[in-house]
Write an enzyme that holds these catalytic residues in place. Structure first.
Site, short mmCIF file in Angstrom:
data_model
loop_
_atom_site.label_atom_id
_atom_site.label_comp_id
_atom_site.label_asym_id
_atom_site.label_seq_id
_atom_site.Cartn_x
_atom_site.Cartn_y
_atom_site.Cartn_z
N ASP A 1 19.28 -23.77 1.70
CA ASP A 1 18.24 -24.54 0.88
C ASP A 1 19.30 -25.61 0.24
O ASP A 1 20.17 -25.50 -0.04
CB ASP A 1 17.90 -23.53 -0.30
CG ASP A 1 16.28 -24.07 -0.51
OD1 ASP A 1 15.91 -25.16 -0.55
OD2 ASP A 1 15.56 -23.27 -1.38
N HIS B 1 17.42 -34.56 0.89
CA HIS B 1 17.17 -33.35 0.21
C HIS B 1 17.23 -32.05 0.66
O HIS B 1 17.17 -31.17 0.00
CB HIS B 1 15.47 -33.52 -0.30
CG HIS B 1 15.09 -34.63 -1.51
ND1 HIS B 1 14.90 -34.43 -2.45
CD2 HIS B 1 15.18 -35.93 -1.17
CE1 HIS B 1 14.72 -35.58 -3.26
NE2 HIS B 1 14.98 -36.64 -2.15
C1 GDG Z 1 13.13 -29.58 -0.71
C2 GDG Z 1 14.48 -28.94 -0.35
C3 GDG Z 1 15.21 -29.31 -2.69
C4 GDG Z 1 6.27 -24.18 -5.59
N1 GDG Z 1 4.88 -23.54 -5.95
C5 GDG Z 1 4.21 -23.96 -6.62
C6 GDG Z 1 4.84 -25.25 -7.02
N2 GDG Z 1 5.95 -25.28 -6.34
C7 GDG Z 1 7.05 -26.30 -6.74
C8 GDG Z 1 8.17 -25.72 -7.47
C9 GDG Z 1 9.44 -26.77 -7.07
C10 GDG Z 1 8.75 -27.19 -5.79
O1 GDG Z 1 7.55 -26.85 -5.47
C11 GDG Z 1 9.73 -26.54 -4.68
O2 GDG Z 1 10.96 -27.03 -4.42
P1 GDG Z 1 12.34 -26.47 -3.91
O3 GDG Z 1 13.44 -27.21 -4.36
O4 GDG Z 1 12.44 -24.96 -4.38
O5 GDG Z 1 11.99 -26.49 -2.23
P2 GDG Z 1 11.32 -27.55 -1.13
O6 GDG Z 1 9.96 -27.94 -1.46
O7 GDG Z 1 11.92 -26.91 0.05
O8 GDG Z 1 12.04 -29.03 -1.55
C12 GDG Z 1 15.08 -28.28 -1.55
C13 GDG Z 1 14.05 -30.10 -3.05
O9 GDG Z 1 13.43 -30.56 -1.87
C14 GDG Z 1 14.45 -31.24 -4.01
O10 GDG Z 1 15.62 -31.97 -3.39
O11 GDG Z 1 15.50 -28.40 -3.82
O12 GDG Z 1 16.23 -27.48 -1.04
O13 GDG Z 1 14.06 -28.03 0.59
O14 GDG Z 1 9.19 -27.76 -8.05
O15 GDG Z 1 7.87 -25.79 -8.82
N3 GDG Z 1 4.24 -26.18 -7.66
C15 GDG Z 1 2.94 -25.94 -8.43
N4 GDG Z 1 2.27 -24.57 -7.78
C16 GDG Z 1 3.02 -23.76 -6.99
O16 GDG Z 1 2.18 -22.75 -6.45
N5 GDG Z 1 2.34 -26.51 -9.17
#
Ligand code: GDG
Length: 743
Positions: free
Chosen positions: A366, A157
């Site tokens: 990212d 990921h």
């Molecule tokens: C890893 C990789 C890759 C965030 N704040 C809240 C909340 N979130 C949710 C978002 C989103 C998720 O968390 C974050 O996903 P990201 O992709 O932006 O980042 P990582 O956590 O670092 O994830 C990344 C991912 O894996 C998938 O493969 O895209 O690059 O680093 O879904 O919505 N959800 C809630 N409250 C929050 O305050 N409910």
């Protein structure tokens, strides 16, 4: 979770879980009919020994989950340590934050082993296992060892870094990590680039080359591919219409008045570029005073990896900068930044997405970034502008966003201004395109694509899955040899009877090789032929005392036992003078490469060059030579770390055919190690014992691991040598790929 009320289970709402669940429950999915899903993973907190059985049985019966229990020490050294303080910083290009601690590495290995042990309790050999993320990179190989036929997929990921970064991991660890991953049948990354970087590291560190993202590892095919992860589009798109979301949205709009909203949402992580984002916002207010008082940045930072020093320090710096910007530009009625350090429930997050005019997503690295996708998906009226870092995997799929480089505060500031002032029609034009793409390639489709590819892979590469010589075949071969009256033995030289040396002239036959050959040739029932790429002079010098037939330069010259050299066909040579300067130019450009000139061929060797540079130059040279070989009857042959140019139509196959025509042989054995030997395998009768040395694809019937085993078997035929050969051959066949890097 365990509290005063007993054990409580709280469901994770991550996109991955949702995506897979959708896939397995959707009526349209072919997987839903025959498959059941079992989640195996860490339960999210440490569980004391006395309630583990209860947790296990409840998790299984109520949620289809199978827990892997980890201790506090596991968490400290494995999760906080190796995962988050070695792999995470390195894979996100923060090498200065990376720690290389032996105890953490050992814990990483031990936790991967725990996962393997637990999984083996829970699965059947015909199951499909999909392993996720950098925490479990050793697991594919561990499972493969116990269940060789198991279908295993792996998805990373986070980014896979370039070789120069990956090589910062100490040698033994990085080899283990790559070998661990190669235990899978399919390895997926978010982008094509990450896959390329992985393949390059595999080539440089383990020596396995690839063709179109496919490698052969010990007779098994491993595929590497790009699978950009999608989101649950419908869930986000429909969220804007939910009553509670609508209510929160109205409240937000009321409290912020006419101010335009710029949204920033991340887990607190140095890779997310939160400070850069603040600096960009500050620069925008500096250079665009007309926007002061009219725009508010809502910055949500979700607590993450608490306890790691780099994360603690960052929180302080974010808070200081927010204070500084608010102090500098804020007024009694307007705070430029509203900062919240907490996690929001889904409806609140959706309301934020739905209300914000701009989403500012500026990671320094990212893997994908789902927030960017979620923002676009939630924009029900199709307005809103996404400002997105080119360092996020998502930027490859969302080029209609305003793409910025997060390292330049002015670039962020300019993009913000453009976003705030972008006409509605333009916003909608861009979002329609992005929404269509996100709707089509959603998380279920992503999971479906990955699983479909995993299930369709044929883990056995037929031409690579040629059997290693085992005791039964070996005994049969020896018995048939002993009973036969007219035997033909065809042997290649380099890589077959002797290992490769840095320079061809160094690889002379040893006393043992000469003794074995002499002994074989002395038997009147044997017709021995050495068929090699070497030139006549070298063969005469090395084998003058051995009564054997010789085929030099891959059959361009042939010499019967006790006969004279005969040319196979008249071979024009004018091409050599034209091609030699080209080969020399490539040798000059690639340190370690050199040219060998033989009578009827030219060879460009790159065994001593840097592997990657050598392979790239070899490809270029092959292309370059095609122009010449199209008009003259030449063949460009890729050998073992060498490219040979010679007359077409003359090969070891035609030489061997001449020998086959001489007698009615009742036993034939042929051994070779590279592509030129395939020509001789092709002309042999199907019952002949043909052997390819090494793991490359072949039409030979069997494999031998190295020249050592070739000599053992020849010695046994020649002299009836016995001893511990059987045991050592068996050992070799149990671990066929050991120490044979594949090219
Ligand atoms: C890893 C990789 C890759 C965030 N704040 C809240 C909340 N979130 C949710 C978002 C989103 C998720 O968390 C974050 O996903 P990201 O992709 O932006 O980042 P990582 O956590 O670092 O994830 C990344 C991912 O894996 C998938 O493969 O895209 O690059 O680093 O879904 O919505 N959800 C809630 N409250 C929050 O305050 N409910």
């Amino acid at each position: 979770m365990q509290d005063g009320e007993g054990i409580q289970f709280i469901e994770s709402v991550g996109g991955l879980a949702t995506g897979l669940r959708t896939l397995l429950t959707s009526a349209s999915s072919s997987l839903s009919q025959q498959s059941e899903l079992l989640w195996v993973g860490w339960p999210g907190s440490t569980i004391s020994d006395d309630i583990r059985d209860e947790v296990r049985s409840k998790a299984l019966s109520e949620f289809g989950c199978y827990p892997v229990f980890l201790s506090e020490q596991d968490l400290e050294n494995f999760y906080q340590g190796f995962c988050n303080e070695t792999i995470w910083p390195l894979f996100h290009y923060f090498p200065t934050y990376a720690r290389y601690d032996e105890a953490c590495w050992q814990q990483y290995r031990s936790v991967n082993e725990s996962f393997s042990v637990t999984l083996l309790e829970a699965i059947r050999p015909d199951d499909t296992v999909w392993i996720h993320d950098y925490h479990l990179m050793l697991l594919p190989q561990l499972l493969r060892k116990s269940l060789p036929e198991l279908r295993i997929g792996f998805f990373l990921h986070i980014p896979f870094p370039q070789f120069e970064i990956f090589r910062l991991i100490p040698g033994k660890w990085r080899r283990r990590i790559l070998e661990g991953l190669l235990g899978a049948d399919l390895i997926g990354f978010h982008t094509h680039d990450y896959g390329e970087y992985f393949l390059r590291s595999v080539q440089r560190i383990l020596g396995y080359g690839h063709q179109m993202g496919q490698l052969t590892v010990g007779g098994r095919r491993v595929k590497v591919g790009a699978f950009p992860m999608g989101i649950d589009f419908k869930k986000f798109h429909d969220a804007a219409k939910l009553e509670e979301v609508e209510k929160e949205r109205k409240e937000l709009e009321k409290s912020l008045g006419d101010s335009k909203i710029v949204l920033s949402v991340d887990r607190q992580d140095y890779s997310k570029g939160i400070l850069h984002r603040l600096q960009g916002f500050e620069a925008m207010l500096e250079t665009n005073p007309e926007w002061r008082g009219k725009v508010t940045l809502i910055m949500l930072v979700v607590p993450s990896r608490i306890g790691i020093a780099d994360y603690e320090g960052m929180k302080k710096r974010i808070e200081e900068l927010v204070g500084k910007i608010n102090g500098r530009f804020g007024t009694i009625g307007w705070a430029p930044i509203i900062y919240q350090y907490r996690s929001l429930p889904f409806p609140s997050l959706a309301a934020m997405y739905a209300t914000s005019h701009v989403a500012l997503v500026t990671p320094l690295r990212d893997g994908m970034n789902l927030v960017a996708k979620e923002y676009v998906a939630t924009r029900h009226d199709k307005t809103g502008v996404l400002v997105l870092s080119e360092m996020a995997g998502a930027s490859k799929e969302l080029p209609e966003a305003l793409i910025i480089n997060p390292n330049n505060r002015d670039e962020i500031a300019d993009a913000l201004k453009t976003a705030l002032e972008m006409p509605c029609e333009e916003q909608m034009r861009r979002n329609v395109i992005m929404q269509n793409r996100l709707r089509r390639y959603d998380v279920a489709r992503w999971a479906m694509d990955f699983l479909a590819q995993l299930l369709s892979t044929n883990p056995v590469d037929e031409e690579s899955h040629v059997a290693w010589l085992d005791t039964a075949v070996r005994n049969k071969l020896i018995e048939q040899y002993r009973c036969s009256a007219h035997r033909l033995l065809v042997l290649d030289y380099d890589g077959t009877l002797v290992p490769f040396a840095a320079y061809p002239e160094v690889a002379k036959p040893t006393q043992r090789v000469l003794k074995i050959l002499n002994s074989l040739a002395a038997d009147s029932r044997n017709e021995l032929l050495l068929a090699t790429g070497r030139d006549r002079a070298t063969l005469d010098q090395w084998f003058s005392g051995v009564p054997t037939g010789l085929a030099a330069e891959h059959g361009a010259w042939i010499k019967e036992r006790n006969g004279d050299w005969k040319m196979q066909q008249s071979l024009p040579l004018d091409w050599k003078a034209r091609l030699l300067p080209i080969l020399e130019m490539y040798a000059d450009r690639v340190p370690g490469a050199f040219v060998e000139e033989k009578e009827f061929s030219l060879v460009w060797h790159y065994r001593n060059a840097m592997p990657e540079q050598g392979s790239v130059a070899a490809r270029e040279l092959t292309d370059h030579l095609l122009v010449f070989t199209a008009s003259i009857d030449l063949q460009v042959l890729r050998g073992n770390k060498a490219i040979e140019i010679r007359k077409a139509g003359v090969n070891k196959g035609s030489a061997v055919q001449q020998w086959l025509a001489k007698n009615d042989f009742d036993f034939i054995l042929a051994v070779g190690d590279d592509l030129t030997d395939e020509d001789m395998f092709a002309v042999l009768p199907p019952w002949a014992y043909s052997f390819r040395v090494g793991t490359n694809r072949t039409h030979a019937r069997f494999r031998l691991p190295s020249p050592v085993e070739v000599l053992q078997i020849l010695a046994e035929l020649a002299m009836g040598e016995v001893g511990n050969k059987t045991e050592s051959l068996d050992r070799a066949s149990a671990n066929p790929a050991s120490n044979i890097p594949q090219t």
